[in-house]
Motif scaffolding. Structure first.
Motif, PDB file in Angstrom:
ATOM      1  N   TYR A  50     -59.414  25.512 -45.796  1.00  0.00           N
ATOM      2  CA  TYR A  50     -58.718  24.278 -45.441  1.00  0.00           C
ATOM      3  C   TYR A  50     -59.555  23.536 -44.407  1.00  0.00           C
ATOM      4  N   ASN A  51     -59.671  22.217 -44.573  1.00  0.00           N
ATOM      5  CA  ASN A  51     -60.399  21.393 -43.614  1.00  0.00           C
ATOM      6  C   ASN A  51     -59.744  20.026 -43.565  1.00  0.00           C
ATOM      7  N   GLN A  52     -59.169  19.695 -42.432  1.00  0.00           N
ATOM      8  CA  GLN A  52     -58.479  18.420 -42.271  1.00  0.00           C
ATOM      9  C   GLN A  52     -59.123  17.659 -41.112  1.00  0.00           C
ATOM     10  N   ASP A  57     -53.909   9.245 -43.517  1.00  0.00           N
ATOM     11  CA  ASP A  57     -52.605   9.900 -43.614  1.00  0.00           C
ATOM     12  C   ASP A  57     -52.342  10.213 -45.084  1.00  0.00           C
ATOM     13  N   ASN A  58     -52.632  11.469 -45.471  1.00  0.00           N
ATOM     14  CA  ASN A  58     -52.425  11.863 -46.863  1.00  0.00           C
ATOM     15  C   ASN A  58     -51.101  12.597 -47.076  1.00  0.00           C
ATOM     16  N   GLY A  59     -50.258  12.582 -46.061  1.00  0.00           N
ATOM     17  CA  GLY A  59     -48.937  13.183 -46.178  1.00  0.00           C
ATOM     18  C   GLY A  59     -48.880  14.667 -45.892  1.00  0.00           C
ATOM     19  N   GLU A  60     -50.018  15.304 -45.561  1.00  0.00           N
ATOM     20  CA  GLU A  60     -50.014  16.740 -45.304  1.00  0.00           C
ATOM     21  C   GLU A  60     -49.350  17.093 -43.981  1.00  0.00           C
ATOM     22  N   TRP A  61     -49.471  16.208 -43.012  1.00  0.00           N
ATOM     23  CA  TRP A  61     -48.903  16.463 -41.686  1.00  0.00           C
ATOM     24  C   TRP A  61     -47.843  15.404 -41.397  1.00  0.00           C
ATOM     25  N   GLU A  68     -37.115  13.791 -30.865  1.00  0.00           N
ATOM     26  CA  GLU A  68     -37.873  14.883 -30.267  1.00  0.00           C
ATOM     27  C   GLU A  68     -39.344  14.557 -30.039  1.00  0.00           C
ATOM     28  N   ALA A  69     -39.930  13.723 -30.926  1.00  0.00           N
ATOM     29  CA  ALA A  69     -41.373  13.494 -30.835  1.00  0.00           C
ATOM     30  C   ALA A  69     -41.774  12.269 -31.644  1.00  0.00           C
ATOM     31  N   GLU A  70     -43.001  11.830 -31.366  1.00  0.00           N
ATOM     32  CA  GLU A  70     -43.635  10.766 -32.141  1.00  0.00           C
ATOM     33  C   GLU A  70     -44.966  11.298 -32.644  1.00  0.00           C
ATOM     34  N   ARG A  71     -45.223  11.159 -33.957  1.00  0.00           N
ATOM     35  CA  ARG A  71     -46.452  11.677 -34.550  1.00  0.00           C
ATOM     36  C   ARG A  71     -47.103  10.590 -35.398  1.00  0.00           C
ATOM     37  N   THR A  72     -48.382  10.377 -35.185  1.00  0.00           N
ATOM     38  CA  THR A  72     -49.124   9.379 -35.950  1.00  0.00           C
ATOM     39  C   THR A  72     -50.500   9.921 -36.298  1.00  0.00           C
TER      40      THR A  72
END
Length: 208
Positions: A50-52, A57-61, A68-72
């Motif tokens: 695996y290598n990211q 943004d390919n939807g994996e994360w 609770e949080a903000e992720r971008t």
């Protein structure tokens, strides 16, 4: 599961995460040194599992904002901002834990509490996991969370940690041991333990 942890009121960026199977070679080169330097493995990576690089943004994360949080994902980084409590983001990865492997990620503390650890988590299952992380004030920690905390390394000062830059965390299983590197410096080794499950997790948590 494997991923990242972030403490409350803290922001981190993840530059990349990679997982590879490793070979120790043949003949004399198959002998694993007692304390192998980071460079010893050069040329011995066999399969990239695996290598990211977070180039898009390919939807994996997971991304978006919650209570609770903000992720971008932006500018080639996975950005996590936790709010009142610790927060984790993870991914399921298939990994044969009986072999030799490497888990590596580059993480930057952007802001927030300096004395709490942001970490990479592996072998995650239910409420149990292994964690290797560092703080904004140059301490690192390695521990197991499984019906309580087992400290392999309690908060320990490490001046190679750069609070203003990305810091590389590397976990290698070679033979029967785990080897832990921070910015390519070997910090600790111990007998490898079985996974609870294998997820890749990014997590920020208050560990005071």
């Amino acid at each position: 599961k494997i991923g990242f942890q972030v403490p409350g009121f803290t922001v981190i960026n993840v530059d990349y995460i990679s997982i590879s199977y490793l070979t120790t070679g043949t003949g004399a080169s198959a002998s694993i040194p007692a304390n192998p330097p980071y460079s010893w493995i050069n040329g011995r990576k066999t399969v990239d599992i695996y290598n990211q690089q977070f180039s898009s943004d390919n939807g994996e994360w997971g991304t978006g904002e919650s209570t609770e949080a903000e992720r971008t994902i932006e500018n080639g980084h996975y950005c996590m901002k936790s709010k009142e409590k610790y927060y984790a983001s993870w991914k399921t990865i298939d990994l044969d834990e009986s072999g030799n492997y490497e888990i590596e990620a580059s993480i930057k503390w952007v802001g927030g509490a300096e004395d709490t650890a942001h970490a990479i988590i592996w072998g995650y299952g239910e409420s149990s996991s292994y964690r290797f992380g560092f703080t904004g004030n140059q301490n690192y920690t390695i521990y197991k969370s499984d019906n309580g905390i087992t400290d392999y390394v309690d908060f320990t000062k490490e001046t190679t940690i750069n609070p203003d830059e990305y810091n590389k965390l590397t976990i290698r299983k070679l033979g029967n041991n785990w080897f832990f590197y921070l910015n390519e410096k070997l910090l600790y080794k111990k007998v490898a333990e079985p996974f609870f499950f294998f997820f890749l997790v990014f997590f920020v948590v208050i560990l005071a």
